[in-house]
Design a protein around this motif. Structure first.
Motif, PDB file in Angstrom:
ATOM      1  N   PRO A 133     -24.893  -7.955 -42.850  1.00  0.00           N
ATOM      2  CA  PRO A 133     -24.044  -8.008 -44.045  1.00  0.00           C
ATOM      3  C   PRO A 133     -24.771  -8.530 -45.282  1.00  0.00           C
ATOM      4  O   PRO A 133     -24.286  -8.381 -46.392  1.00  0.00           O
ATOM      5  N   PHE A 134     -25.936  -9.152 -45.081  1.00  0.00           N
ATOM      6  CA  PHE A 134     -26.774  -9.618 -46.190  1.00  0.00           C
ATOM      7  C   PHE A 134     -28.187  -9.065 -46.013  1.00  0.00           C
ATOM      8  O   PHE A 134     -28.618  -8.791 -44.893  1.00  0.00           O
ATOM      9  N   TYR A 135     -28.884  -8.927 -47.131  1.00  0.00           N
ATOM     10  CA  TYR A 135     -30.291  -8.503 -47.060  1.00  0.00           C
ATOM     11  C   TYR A 135     -31.161  -9.538 -47.769  1.00  0.00           C
ATOM     12  O   TYR A 135     -30.695 -10.309 -48.610  1.00  0.00           O
ATOM     13  N   PHE A 136     -32.425  -9.557 -47.383  1.00  0.00           N
ATOM     14  CA  PHE A 136     -33.382 -10.463 -48.020  1.00  0.00           C
ATOM     15  C   PHE A 136     -33.690  -9.953 -49.431  1.00  0.00           C
ATOM     16  O   PHE A 136     -34.286  -8.899 -49.608  1.00  0.00           O
ATOM     17  N   ASP A 137     -33.284 -10.715 -50.435  1.00  0.00           N
ATOM     18  CA  ASP A 137     -33.589 -10.362 -51.821  1.00  0.00           C
ATOM     19  C   ASP A 137     -34.855 -11.049 -52.299  1.00  0.00           C
ATOM     20  O   ASP A 137     -35.624 -10.483 -53.074  1.00  0.00           O
ATOM     21  N   GLU A 138     -35.075 -12.281 -51.821  1.00  0.00           N
ATOM     22  CA  GLU A 138     -36.255 -13.030 -52.237  1.00  0.00           C
ATOM     23  C   GLU A 138     -36.619 -14.043 -51.161  1.00  0.00           C
ATOM     24  O   GLU A 138     -35.738 -14.677 -50.567  1.00  0.00           O
ATOM     25  N   ILE A 139     -37.925 -14.159 -50.904  1.00  0.00           N
ATOM     26  CA  ILE A 139     -38.428 -15.169 -49.980  1.00  0.00           C
ATOM     27  C   ILE A 139     -39.541 -15.926 -50.687  1.00  0.00           C
ATOM     28  O   ILE A 139     -40.530 -15.334 -51.112  1.00  0.00           O
ATOM     29  N   VAL A 140     -39.372 -17.220 -50.820  1.00  0.00           N
ATOM     30  CA  VAL A 140     -40.432 -18.092 -51.326  1.00  0.00           C
ATOM     31  C   VAL A 140     -40.765 -19.039 -50.175  1.00  0.00           C
ATOM     32  O   VAL A 140     -40.020 -19.980 -49.905  1.00  0.00           O
ATOM     33  N   MET A 141     -41.856 -18.745 -49.480  1.00  0.00           N
ATOM     34  CA  MET A 141     -42.166 -19.485 -48.263  1.00  0.00           C
ATOM     35  C   MET A 141     -42.234 -20.981 -48.539  1.00  0.00           C
ATOM     36  O   MET A 141     -42.841 -21.433 -49.507  1.00  0.00           O
ATOM     37  N   GLY A 142     -41.590 -21.726 -47.669  1.00  0.00           N
ATOM     38  CA  GLY A 142     -41.569 -23.170 -47.784  1.00  0.00           C
ATOM     39  C   GLY A 142     -40.542 -23.704 -48.753  1.00  0.00           C
ATOM     40  O   GLY A 142     -40.349 -24.925 -48.837  1.00  0.00           O
ATOM     41  N   GLN A 143     -39.878 -22.813 -49.507  1.00  0.00           N
ATOM     42  CA  GLN A 143     -38.946 -23.273 -50.531  1.00  0.00           C
ATOM     43  C   GLN A 143     -37.538 -22.708 -50.367  1.00  0.00           C
ATOM     44  O   GLN A 143     -36.579 -23.472 -50.261  1.00  0.00           O
ATOM     45  N   LYS A 144     -37.414 -21.384 -50.343  1.00  0.00           N
ATOM     46  CA  LYS A 144     -36.063 -20.837 -50.298  1.00  0.00           C
ATOM     47  C   LYS A 144     -36.056 -19.381 -49.844  1.00  0.00           C
ATOM     48  O   LYS A 144     -37.089 -18.698 -49.851  1.00  0.00           O
ATOM     49  N   VAL A 145     -34.871 -18.945 -49.460  1.00  0.00           N
ATOM     50  CA  VAL A 145     -34.578 -17.539 -49.167  1.00  0.00           C
ATOM     51  C   VAL A 145     -33.295 -17.188 -49.912  1.00  0.00           C
ATOM     52  O   VAL A 145     -32.329 -17.954 -49.884  1.00  0.00           O
ATOM     53  N   VAL A 146     -33.302 -16.046 -50.586  1.00  0.00           N
ATOM     54  CA  VAL A 146     -32.099 -15.569 -51.269  1.00  0.00           C
ATOM     55  C   VAL A 146     -31.579 -14.351 -50.508  1.00  0.00           C
ATOM     56  O   VAL A 146     -32.288 -13.348 -50.355  1.00  0.00           O
ATOM     57  N   LEU A 147     -30.358 -14.461 -50.019  1.00  0.00           N
ATOM     58  CA  LEU A 147     -29.688 -13.371 -49.307  1.00  0.00           C
ATOM     59  C   LEU A 147     -28.600 -12.803 -50.201  1.00  0.00           C
ATOM     60  O   LEU A 147     -27.792 -13.548 -50.746  1.00  0.00           O
ATOM     61  N   LYS A 148     -28.589 -11.482 -50.349  1.00  0.00           N
ATOM     62  CA  LYS A 148     -27.561 -10.835 -51.163  1.00  0.00           C
ATOM     63  C   LYS A 148     -26.696  -9.917 -50.309  1.00  0.00           C
ATOM     64  O   LYS A 148     -27.142  -9.353 -49.305  1.00  0.00           O
ATOM     65  N   LYS A 149     -25.459  -9.779 -50.741  1.00  0.00           N
ATOM     66  CA  LYS A 149     -24.495  -8.944 -50.039  1.00  0.00           C
ATOM     67  C   LYS A 149     -24.971  -7.500 -50.000  1.00  0.00           C
ATOM     68  O   LYS A 149     -25.402  -6.937 -51.008  1.00  0.00           O
ATOM     69  N   TYR A 150     -24.887  -6.900 -48.809  1.00  0.00           N
ATOM     70  CA  TYR A 150     -25.218  -5.486 -48.666  1.00  0.00           C
ATOM     71  C   TYR A 150     -23.924  -4.687 -48.798  1.00  0.00           C
ATOM     72  O   TYR A 150     -23.051  -4.741 -47.932  1.00  0.00           O
ATOM     73  N   GLU A 151     -23.806  -3.966 -49.906  1.00  0.00           N
ATOM     74  CA  GLU A 151     -22.554  -3.295 -50.242  1.00  0.00           C
ATOM     75  C   GLU A 151     -22.168  -2.196 -49.255  1.00  0.00           C
ATOM     76  O   GLU A 151     -20.984  -1.903 -49.069  1.00  0.00           O
ATOM     77  N   ASP A 152     -23.155  -1.569 -48.611  1.00  0.00           N
ATOM     78  CA  ASP A 152     -22.869  -0.463 -47.698  1.00  0.00           C
ATOM     79  C   ASP A 152     -22.851  -0.892 -46.237  1.00  0.00           C
ATOM     80  O   ASP A 152     -23.025  -0.069 -45.332  1.00  0.00           O
ATOM     81  N   TYR A 153     -22.647  -2.170 -46.019  1.00  0.00           N
ATOM     82  CA  TYR A 153     -22.616  -2.682 -44.651  1.00  0.00           C
ATOM     83  C   TYR A 153     -21.440  -2.088 -43.882  1.00  0.00           C
ATOM     84  O   TYR A 153     -20.325  -1.966 -44.403  1.00  0.00           O
ATOM     85  N   THR A 154     -21.684  -1.710 -42.636  1.00  0.00           N
ATOM     86  CA  THR A 154     -20.647  -1.137 -41.781  1.00  0.00           C
ATOM     87  C   THR A 154     -20.389  -2.091 -40.615  1.00  0.00           C
ATOM     88  O   THR A 154     -21.213  -2.227 -39.717  1.00  0.00           O
ATOM     89  N   HIS A 155     -19.245  -2.756 -40.648  1.00  0.00           N
ATOM     90  CA  HIS A 155     -18.956  -3.752 -39.632  1.00  0.00           C
ATOM     91  C   HIS A 155     -18.277  -3.138 -38.424  1.00  0.00           C
ATOM     92  O   HIS A 155     -17.690  -2.047 -38.492  1.00  0.00           O
ATOM     93  N   VAL A 156     -18.349  -3.840 -37.307  1.00  0.00           N
ATOM     94  CA  VAL A 156     -17.671  -3.415 -36.097  1.00  0.00           C
ATOM     95  C   VAL A 156     -16.193  -3.776 -36.213  1.00  0.00           C
ATOM     96  O   VAL A 156     -15.830  -4.769 -36.837  1.00  0.00           O
ATOM     97  N   GLU A 157     -15.342  -2.965 -35.610  1.00  0.00           N
ATOM     98  CA  GLU A 157     -13.897  -3.188 -35.718  1.00  0.00           C
ATOM     99  C   GLU A 157     -13.393  -4.046 -34.560  1.00  0.00           C
ATOM    100  O   GLU A 157     -12.624  -3.607 -33.710  1.00  0.00           O
ATOM    101  N   LEU A 158     -13.857  -5.284 -34.516  1.00  0.00           N
ATOM    102  CA  LEU A 158     -13.373  -6.247 -33.540  1.00  0.00           C
ATOM    103  C   LEU A 158     -13.126  -7.569 -34.247  1.00  0.00           C
ATOM    104  O   LEU A 158     -13.780  -7.885 -35.243  1.00  0.00           O
ATOM    105  N   GLU A 159     -12.193  -8.348 -33.731  1.00  0.00           N
ATOM    106  CA  GLU A 159     -11.917  -9.651 -34.329  1.00  0.00           C
ATOM    107  C   GLU A 159     -13.134 -10.558 -34.198  1.00  0.00           C
ATOM    108  O   GLU A 159     -13.809 -10.545 -33.172  1.00  0.00           O
ATOM    109  N   PRO A 160     -13.432 -11.346 -35.230  1.00  0.00           N
ATOM    110  CA  PRO A 160     -14.581 -12.254 -35.149  1.00  0.00           C
ATOM    111  C   PRO A 160     -14.418 -13.275 -34.035  1.00  0.00           C
ATOM    112  O   PRO A 160     -13.331 -13.838 -33.840  1.00  0.00           O
TER     113      PRO A 160
END
Length: 543
Positions: free
Chosen positions: A212-239
């Motif tokens: 549901p998220f993709y790696f937008d930015e990785i700064v090793m040792g500091q941070k990771v930015v995850l952004k919403k993947y708009e075309d994500y296809t989820h499974v139809e089961l209750e979490p």
């Protein structure tokens, strides 16, 4: 809010035998029962949009979830971008996720797996059988869980774009559970064939998953930015746990790596961070008193572990390993590493908690939680140890590890061992451990283990961490070999009890205590599940 301990969570004191902890008398720690209900204050109607920044303690060296160096944090981060064919539910059941279904054929020697249609990678291309085959073939080569069973693999056939056939030359009963294992360095996560062709068995640094998220930015040792993947296809089961429907309500999740707890806590208080991991019990009451902030605990906990480099002297000697087992005071270790006894317990020598079908209350009897200094000294005398320096390797910024190392050092000195604690930054620690320049290290393993077979890549010959290779390790290999072939659960349980018996006889590493991982979270962060490792799908910000 899920799993609030005092603000919305019921804490049940099960056992409380009072005694002094650090003066030679041992106390049975309080055991905590965590209510699993969500805080009903405010609206529970999900809201789309917004961003959060969270703080994790440790910064990994890479984000390749198959790599043998991948740890808890790698798994927690990559779970947002990669997904498995199967994922574990809150009831510890492997549920089809990227797979639609599977069939066991050829008397347990083959698995036909049907894939969901319409699942898209982050570059917009559909997941096909060739991607799954490439991912699984790499998993068998690189991932410790896959490598442990690769010798039995005959091959992976593509039946059509949405169906594969995995063939073994013998029965491998826990295959689906291992594919779904939520433990670090074990789950088979699907990646693009194009990426696998590019990197092969080398560390993957370009990440294209299906999550549901993709790696937008990785700064090793500091941070990771995850952004919403708009075309994500989820499974139809209750979490449920890691399984079921995953919705990215948030537009962005930034994970910053902040080793200092004081900085994480200050950031939580100032609302710079919506969530922080690795909250110590010492700071629990402080965070509980912050307005609009709550401490929270994971539904599944962790196990404190003392691991030996069993592949080289002096801990290639089983008598010296046994001496450490009898030297350890688990209560002092837990108090130093975790703190308040509400959040840890010393139960039994089983690697599965009570309630699991694999739990054995008799595991480790006579050696687990059986500190006996004179017996420990006797095992030292019966070993080949000649006073050489023993190094306990740890990470300086990891107080769980460093505090435990100092307590363990004193306990081992009490039985006459020459012990030194060496603390480094995480990168240096990883290099030393990889190169075998250590004797003992402390670790923290998840207790959300899906199957006893997950211990094979850690416990058998040349297992992860231990480098164990002798007659005892090969005897353990034989036990795991029988375990993997047995389909009948009652008969398999008897083999698991053999594993426990052999484990505590040869002690390639030592279980010390069970504990709960504590976090801090803003009260306006809704939908947080608290299952095992932190994840932020199905999470939203309440106005």
């Amino acid at each position: 809010m899920k799993n609030k301990l005092s603000k919305g969570i019921k804490i049940m004191i099960i056992i409380a035998l009072l005694a002094t902890l650090l003066t030679g008398c041992q106390s049975e720690p309080t055991s905590v029962d965590y209510d699993d209900t969500i805080n009903e204050e405010g609206s529970n109607e999900p809201v789309y949009g917004g961003e959060i920044t969270v703080a994790f303690q440790s910064a990994p060296d890479n984000f390749d979830p198959d790599h043998p160096s991948a740890d808890w944090v790698v798994t927690a981060v990559t779970n947002h971008a990669y997904e498995g064919l199967f994922e574990f539910s809150a009831n510890n059941e492997a549920i089809p996720h990227l797979a639609e279904s599977y069939t066991v054929i050829d008397d347990g020697k083959a698995y036909e797996i049907v894939l969901r249609k319409g699942v898209k990678f982050h570059d917009g291309e559909e997941m096909k059988a060739e991607d799954v085959k490439a991912s699984m073939e790499r998993w068998f080569k690189v991932n410790p869980a896959g490598a442990a069973i690769a010798h039995s693999l005959v091959g992976i056939d593509i039946i059509d774009d949405y169906k594969i056939l995995v063939k073994f030359d013998e029965v491998y009963s826990p295959f689906i559970n291992i594919l779904a294992s939520p433990v670090s360095r074990q789950k088979m996560l699907v990646k693009k064939k194009e990426i696998i062709d590019k990197f092969g068995e080398s560390i993957i640094t370009e990440h294209i998953g299906t999550g549901p998220f993709y790696f937008d930015e990785i700064v090793m040792g500091q941070k990771v930015v995850l952004k919403k993947y708009e075309d994500y296809t989820h499974v139809e089961l209750e979490p449920s746990g890691l399984s079921g429907k995953r919705v990215a309500y948030l537009d962005q999740v930034t994970i910053e790596f902040v080793p200092e707890e004081s900085v994480r806590v200050a950031g939580l208080q100032s609302a710079q961070f919506a969530f922080i991991d690795e909250l110590s019990t010492d700071r629990y009451d402080e965070v509980e008193n912050f307005p609009n902030i709550s401490p929270t605990a994971a539904n599944f906990g962790t196990i404190g572990v003392v691991a030996f480099n069993s592949g080289k002297s002096p801990f290639d000697d089983v008598n010296l390993r046994r001496s450490v087992a009898y030297a350890i005071n688990p209560y002092d270790m837990a108090a130093a590493q975790v703190g308040d006894s509400k959040f840890w317990s010393v139960d039994d020598g089983s690697w599965f908690t009570e309630g699991s079908i694999w739990h054995d209350a008799t595991a480790g009897e006579g050696i687990y939680d059986s500190q006996n200094i004179e017996k420990a000294k006797e095992f030292v005398r019966n070993s080949n140890y000649n006073g050489e320096l023993i190094t306990i390797l740890g990470v300086r910024a990891d107080m769980y590890m460093s505090n435990g190392a100092l307590v363990l050092q004193n306990q081992l000195k009490d039985i006459g061992l020459n012990v030194e604690v060496q603390l480094y930054d995480r990168s240096t620690y990883s290099d030393y451990r990889k190169n075998g320049n250590w004797n003992i290290t402390l670790s923290r393993w998840s207790d959300m283990n899906p199957d006893p077979q997950v211990f094979e890549p850690w416990t058998g010959t040349n297992g992860w961490i231990t480098n164990w290779d002798d007659e005892d390790s090969r005897r353990m290999d034989e036990i795991f070999k029988r375990m993997e072939k047995e389909i009948d659960y009652d008969k398999r349980y008897e083999i698991v009890k053999e594993f426990y018996k052999e484990f505590w006889k040869s002690v390639p590493y030592i279980k010390v205590f069970n504990d709960k991982r504590l976090y801090g979270i803003q009260d306006n962060v809704r939908g947080y599940a608290g299952y095992g490792q932190p994840f932020f799908w199905n999470v939203w910000i309440e106005d």
